[in-house]
Every structure is written in structure tokens, then in C-alpha cells.
Design an enzyme around this catalytic site. Sequence first.
Site: not given
Length: 580
Positions: A81, A470
Amino acid sequence: MPDLRSNLPPTSALGIARRAQWRSLGIPASDLSKPKVAIVNTSSELAACYAHLDEIADALKDELRQLGVLPFEIRTTAPSDFVTSAGRAGRYILPSRDLIVDDIEAAVEGAKLDAMICLSSCDKTTPGHLMAAGRLNIPTVIVPCGYQHSGLAEGREADVEEVFLLAAMAAVTGEPTDDLEELADDAILGPGVCAGLATANSMHIVAEALGMAVPGAAPVRANSERMWDSARRSAAALVDLIERDVRPRDIITDGSVRNAVRAMLAVGGSINTIKHLQAIAVETGLDIDVWEEFRVLGRDTPLLASVRPNGPWLTEQFEDAGGGATVLRELLPLLDGDQVTVAGGTVAERADAARPADSEIIRPLSNPFGTDPAIAVVRGTLAPGGAVAKRPVPDPGPRRFTGPARVFANREEAIEGISNGRLREGDVAVIRGIGVSGAPGMGLTSAFIFALHARGLAQSVALVTDGQFSGLVNQGMTVGEVSPEAAAPGAPLGLVQDDDIIDIDLETGRLDLHVDPAELAARPPYLAPADRDTGGGMLDQYEQLVQPLGCGAVLCPRTAGPCQKTAVGASAVSTTSENA
């Protein structure tokens, strides 16, 4: 030992060709009839998450050979990520999960290997491995490969999540960034996944709660003796599964999925675990609505842990207090204890062997950190299919927000709305058209949330989006992954206009749009921006195949129906039985 599908007739064309290939690799002829195990390695030099996996794979090869099976290391794509989100605004990240599943199928099913042991690390590898286990339905063990040693654990100022947050906020405020590079150099002090309880560590705990990892496997420090012990126990467990012919569909059931949901609610895990668990259920052929399970079970699942970013405790302290195994022990009265695990025995039997809660870092059911769900699934006229909000542990803020909509086509436009005054206190920012189909690939909105924090608006401006954010985000009224997404025909989110009143109520689990249904129906349909950059490759393919979030955003033909949980499962069962 059951019949092995890998043992083709020895003098058939394929059988003799396999012998020629494998003998040339130095494999003894006596090993060719042994069970053949795939060591699924998501190794990559792009990120610290994967830096130690080759070493683990080599050790497992030796361990498995000593246990009487023939190991073959295979590789898959390995997304990070923090690294592979640079291209096309991070839209490759979620699609890479399903690419991992297809990578595994192509190698393992193509070669008709007998079993898998999967080295799970970063956010998308664990769900990809579990989805592949459900799809292929051959004996499988997940090995959580641990979290990185961080600067915070050494008493320094930051870990990688903290550096990321500080940089994002500085980009909005214009504050000096002179110390950021120094902080970054001290943030990660070893291999493994991000140290906080974000998606990676959450999914490692999910694997254990499902029964697909050995007890005590998560969370665990990367390259620690506990990690190596877990790897060795995983190899032994896999051989036992092969001998007893126990497969993922014997372990991943409605009951074990509910156990995993309870575990995530009890630790305040990442909201991404919802769509990943739904995808695992679909690939396993289960007909369970994971979104609804989170919504219903959240009402009576107390918060037993408060780990960063939810609370003050480090993951190291959580692990030392017993980690996921202790949480499962304390949750046992609320779990389906009869579910089986890859280590043999039931969840109840394994939980009984875990250490009890210390009442400080992990609390018992009788004295939780709180009873409000940290992962709050909401439904309503704006989100008939559901949406999700993440809250801190414990939750000190208001649980309701009502205000006028301000509609934005992407996160950059929304961030600009903060600066130019279009977005004001009391507003609900709506960032839409960035769902799994609309992006395609699901856009990230974390930068906008960090911008709200930087401007002091985190508590006075709400966010509603069909994109994702997130696992670090748990402040303010942020609601993501709205379903149906704006790009879906007739979706309410696609019809929202500026000044429409949106009501978010976490107490009742509602997300409502206060617009007369007749007026809403008369509005023009949502149109995607004409300048979407998809690259003409993988993301375009993903857009054509991806299913809604209610189906876990799995890939299957749209012509087959809106979800096809049963059909996907039936297909997987048929494939498995034909190849057994």
C-alpha cells in the site's frame, strides 16, 4: 494417505514430461510420488513487508522435506500500500488482491499440486491466500509472517504510519518538513508488515480466527523465534491435513466467518476486513452476508483491546499479552467453539490453551474498553447495501452528524474545497465515483481525511464516500465503501446534489438521504468523469469483471448475476472434484 491428484499415470505423456522436468531439477525419483506442496511466496524487493519471505520459504522447504512431502516454491504479485499505490492514485491496490488469487490458481491448479502453505504478509496477500484456499479447496495453512520492528518500539518518534500521516498533513498546511526524512529513516527497523493494527495485522488475526492459521500465529514479530515456531508448526499441521484430507471448506464455514467477525469487532480491526471476509466467503461458496454480520454482531461484541492506531498500546505489547489467541479465549462464550482449525481440535479446545487476559492490554468480557462497535456498519436510504465507519477505542465523540452535502468527483477536488472555502463546518463532503467500478479499483480518500485533521475540521466536517480509506483512519465521522457505489445504475449516492441533507447515525446504524423519493427519481443519472485514467490495461479488465462490495468485490462475469455467491461456489466445488 488419500489418493494424490498430483500423481499422474507415470508413463502418460504428461506424467513422463513431469518426470523429465523434475528429475532435471535434482529431485530424486523416490520423491516423485510424495504429496506435492506449493509454498506460496509473495516475495518482492519493493517493500519491507516481503524482505524476509525468501528466507522463510527456504526454511519451510527443508522442514517439509523432513516431513515427507515434496515442496515447490511459487511466486505471486506482491502489492504494498505504501509503494505500489503511487500509480493511478492507488487504484491497483485492491485489484492486486484478486490477481494474487489468479496467480495461485494458475500455478497450483495448473500443476495439480496437492496442498498449499501460504506466506502471508502485507494487506492484500492474506485475503488473496484465503480466497485462493476457498476457491481451490485443497489442504492449506496460512502463515502470518509478522510485523516490522518500528521506531516507536525503540522509543523513537515515529513508525511508518506516523511518518505517512505527518507528511500528508504537512502537504496541506505547508508546515516545514525538514525532519520528515530523518523520521522516515528511523521508522522501519526490520522486515515485516506495518506495526500498527491496520489491515495487515488485522488480516493475520482473521486467518487465526477462521481456523486457517495455527493458534498463536498473530500478531507476531517478524523473524522472531515465535514466528519461526509458528512456521514449523504450520508445516506439521499441513502434513496432518493432507493425511486426513481436511480442506479449507471444512474449516471456513458460516460459523468460522462469524468468529472472525467477532474477533475484528473485539480488537477494532481494519474496516477492510469486511470486504475481504466477504470475498473469502464467496470464494468458499458460502451464502453469508458479512456486512450484516458486522452490523448485528457489533451490537453485543465488546472491545477487548485498544492497540495503535485505536489506542495507546503497541502491537508488541498486544502480542506479549497473548495477542489474537487471548482475544479468542476471552471471546469464547460468544464464539462457535465447535469450529475446527488447521492445527486439529476445535476453536474451544485451542482457546482453552491460550493465556487469560491481563485486564490491562487485553480485557475480559466483564470489563471491556467499551461496548460501542469500533467498526460500525450502517445502512439506509443513501446506502441500501451498507457502508462502514471506523471509530476510536473507546469512542469519546458524538455518534450522529447531520448536514448539507458538498459533492466532489475525487479526493483532490475535495482537498481543494477545504482551501477555497467551499467546504465549511457542518458540511458532509461526498466523494463519489471512486468505488470498485467507478474508479475502477477503489480510490483512496485518506489524504482528504488527513487534510481535515490538518485544518482542524476533523470533528466538524463529515465524509461519505464510495471509496476506501486507510486502516489508520479512526477519527471524525468518516463513512466509506458506500454500496451501491455511485457508478451503479440508479444508486442513491450517484444522485446526491449539493445542499441535500445527509444524516449519519451510528447509534441506530443508519445513513440516510433526506430527499423526496419522487424528486430523487426525477434527477438525471450519474455520469462518470470523462477524463478517468485507467491505462487501457488491467484496470479496464477489472472494471468489466468486478462484482459489488456486497460480494466482496470478487471477479466473475457480470452476466452471471449481481453476486453469484452460489454459482461461484458451485463452480469451485465442481472444479475441485474433477481435479481431485
